[in-house]
Design an enzyme around this catalytic site. Structure first.
Site, PDB file in Angstrom:
ATOM      1  N   GLY A 131       0.835  -1.190   0.000  1.00  0.00           N
ATOM      2  CA  GLY A 131       0.000   0.000   0.000  1.00  0.00           C
ATOM      3  C   GLY A 131       0.871   1.241   0.000  1.00  0.00           C
ATOM      4  O   GLY A 131       1.324   1.706  -1.039  1.00  0.00           O
ATOM      5  N   TRP A 156      -8.063  -2.811  -3.876  1.00  0.00           N
ATOM      6  CA  TRP A 156      -8.577  -1.489  -3.506  1.00  0.00           C
ATOM      7  C   TRP A 156      -8.552  -0.531  -4.699  1.00  0.00           C
ATOM      8  O   TRP A 156      -8.229   0.645  -4.558  1.00  0.00           O
ATOM      9  CB  TRP A 156      -7.798  -0.878  -2.332  1.00  0.00           C
ATOM     10  CG  TRP A 156      -7.501  -1.819  -1.217  1.00  0.00           C
ATOM     11  CD1 TRP A 156      -6.269  -2.172  -0.747  1.00  0.00           C
ATOM     12  CD2 TRP A 156      -8.454  -2.539  -0.419  1.00  0.00           C
ATOM     13  NE1 TRP A 156      -6.384  -3.068   0.287  1.00  0.00           N
ATOM     14  CE2 TRP A 156      -7.711  -3.312   0.519  1.00  0.00           C
ATOM     15  CE3 TRP A 156      -9.845  -2.613  -0.399  1.00  0.00           C
ATOM     16  CZ2 TRP A 156      -8.315  -4.140   1.455  1.00  0.00           C
ATOM     17  CZ3 TRP A 156     -10.458  -3.433   0.538  1.00  0.00           C
ATOM     18  CH2 TRP A 156      -9.693  -4.181   1.445  1.00  0.00           C
ATOM     19  N   GLU A 360      -3.855   7.911  -0.875  1.00  0.00           N
ATOM     20  CA  GLU A 360      -2.833   8.816  -1.398  1.00  0.00           C
ATOM     21  C   GLU A 360      -1.862   9.276  -0.301  1.00  0.00           C
ATOM     22  O   GLU A 360      -1.431  10.412  -0.276  1.00  0.00           O
ATOM     23  CB  GLU A 360      -3.489  10.026  -2.088  1.00  0.00           C
ATOM     24  CG  GLU A 360      -3.567   9.871  -3.589  1.00  0.00           C
ATOM     25  CD  GLU A 360      -4.631   8.849  -4.007  1.00  0.00           C
ATOM     26  OE1 GLU A 360      -5.039   8.014  -3.185  1.00  0.00           O
ATOM     27  OE2 GLU A 360      -5.053   8.873  -5.165  1.00  0.00           O
TER      28      GLU A 360
END
Length: 379
Positions: A131, A156, A360
């Site tokens: 991630g 995701w 982000e």
């Protein structure tokens, strides 16, 4: 005179964006949340307004908006529904990557159709075990005589359920590389993911690439540009739009709370007359204005090509996302038991705001980056 003209143009843009959101999004956003999807009719309306081509240059059929105006668009979309704003973000990330790093052939093949809404783009970086640590991706690409074969998986992926074109990052000879993978590619499959905490209408999916075959034209840029250049450029854009979306969400919290406290009574007086309520409203007002100013500053630097724009975007996203969570938490508190009901939007704002602190770049990653920059700036 020029400054006045720019302000008038900005006001007209914002009024247009606001009118669209008030008509097509605000009345339906809680239904989108419950149904965990956006209707194709809404996406078509967004395309008709040119919003899906917001970042694309006019020569490829887009609006070519400045970063400042783009921010205003994302604020209004965020005010209406974070899932809708997410569509603008990921679609924009994919189109931005093609325009900045693609060949003219790739631009002509994809950008006009993306601007018109015929092709929806998605960003495929995250994996089950990768991630925040973007360099840990395990998806691989192998060169063949005719193109490439990709193996791995992505998780995701926002709007992965309906996207037509995926910007996929994989290791080619050990180098992080970007590929444009059509949904129709052999060996490519999509699995919808449901029950997500927030932005539930963003139609998240898990992708599987099993001996996925793409042609030579699928390579975006060159080997090794994937993470350090293409992904980071896209994530910076995503961070910027999310920050603005959080400003919109904070404005929605404020609007809902002003309305509710002006109508609801407790102990014989309207909630708006109670000082502790006024304190929470005051914090919402000030933090919303502060977050908007940080976003405006980041956008201005981006439009000027200033190298400080990158760091100011980190700062804006950090403050806006953490402030949005606080505003949404207070909004639920102000609404009491009603705030926990799906009949009121504030519970959606709270769930969506928490997601903004993760995507982000997590809040903690922002703190590391901002603090590190502060130390380096004084050395």
């Amino acid at each position: 005179m020029m400054e006045t003209t720019l302000k008038q143009a900005s006001r007209m843009n914002r009024e247009s964006f606001k009118a669209f959101v008030d008509e097509h999004i605000v009345p339906h956003a809680n239904r989108f949340d419950r149904e965990e999807q956006l209707p194709f009719s809404l996406i078509a309306n967004m395309a008709a307004e040119g919003y899906l081509g917001a970042t694309i240059s006019p020569q490829y059929g887009g609006l070519g908006l400045s970063m400042g105006v783009l921010g205003e668009l994302n604020e209004e979309m965020g005010r209406g529904c974070s899932s809708v704003r997410s569509l603008l973000t990921v679609h924009g990330m994919a189109s931005l990557a093609i325009e900045r790093f693609g060949t003219e052939e790739q631009k002509l093949r994809w950008l006009p159709r993306m601007a018109g809404g015929e092709v929806i783009g998605a960003f495929g970086l995250s994996e089950a075990s990768a991630g925040t640590d973007t360099k840990a991706i395990e998806t691989t690409a192998t060169a063949t005589a005719d193109g490439y074969v990709l193996n791995g998986g992505k998780k995701w992926i926002t709007f992965g359920q309906i996207a037509d074109l995926f910007l996929i990052f994989a290791k080619l000879d050990g180098q992080h590389t970007a590929f444009l993978v059509p949904r129709t590619a052999s060996g490519f499959s999509v699995k919808p993911l449901h029950g997500i905490l927030g932005t539930t209408a963003s139609m998240i999916a898990e992708l599987t690439l099993e001996e996925c075959v793409v042609d030579r034209e699928a390579l975006l840029g060159s080997a090794g540009l994937g993470v350090p250049y293409i992904a980071m450029s896209c994530l910076d854009y995503g961070r910027y739009t999310i920050a603005w979306g959080c400003v919109g969400m904070m404005q929605a919290c404020l609007d809902d709370c002003i309305r509710y406290t002006s109508e609801r009574k407790a102990f014989g007086t309207f909630l708006k007359e109670q000082q502790l309520i006024q304190k929470m409203i005051t914090e919402m007002v000030v933090n919303t204005k502060a977050a908007r100013k940080l976003c405006e500053h980041a956008g201005r630097l981006k439009d000027e090509g200033d190298v400080d724009a990158l760091m100011e975007t980190w700062t804006a996203k950090y403050f806006a996302s953490t402030s949005a969570t606080k505003a949404a938490n207070d909004a639920v508190q102000i609404h009491g038991a009603n705030g926990c009901s799906r009949d009121y939007s504030v519970q959606r704002y709270l769930r969506d705001a928490k997601v903004m602190e993760i995507i982000e770049g997590t809040t903690q990653m922002h703190e590391i980056v901002i603090a590190t920059n502060a130390y380096q700036s004084v050395q």
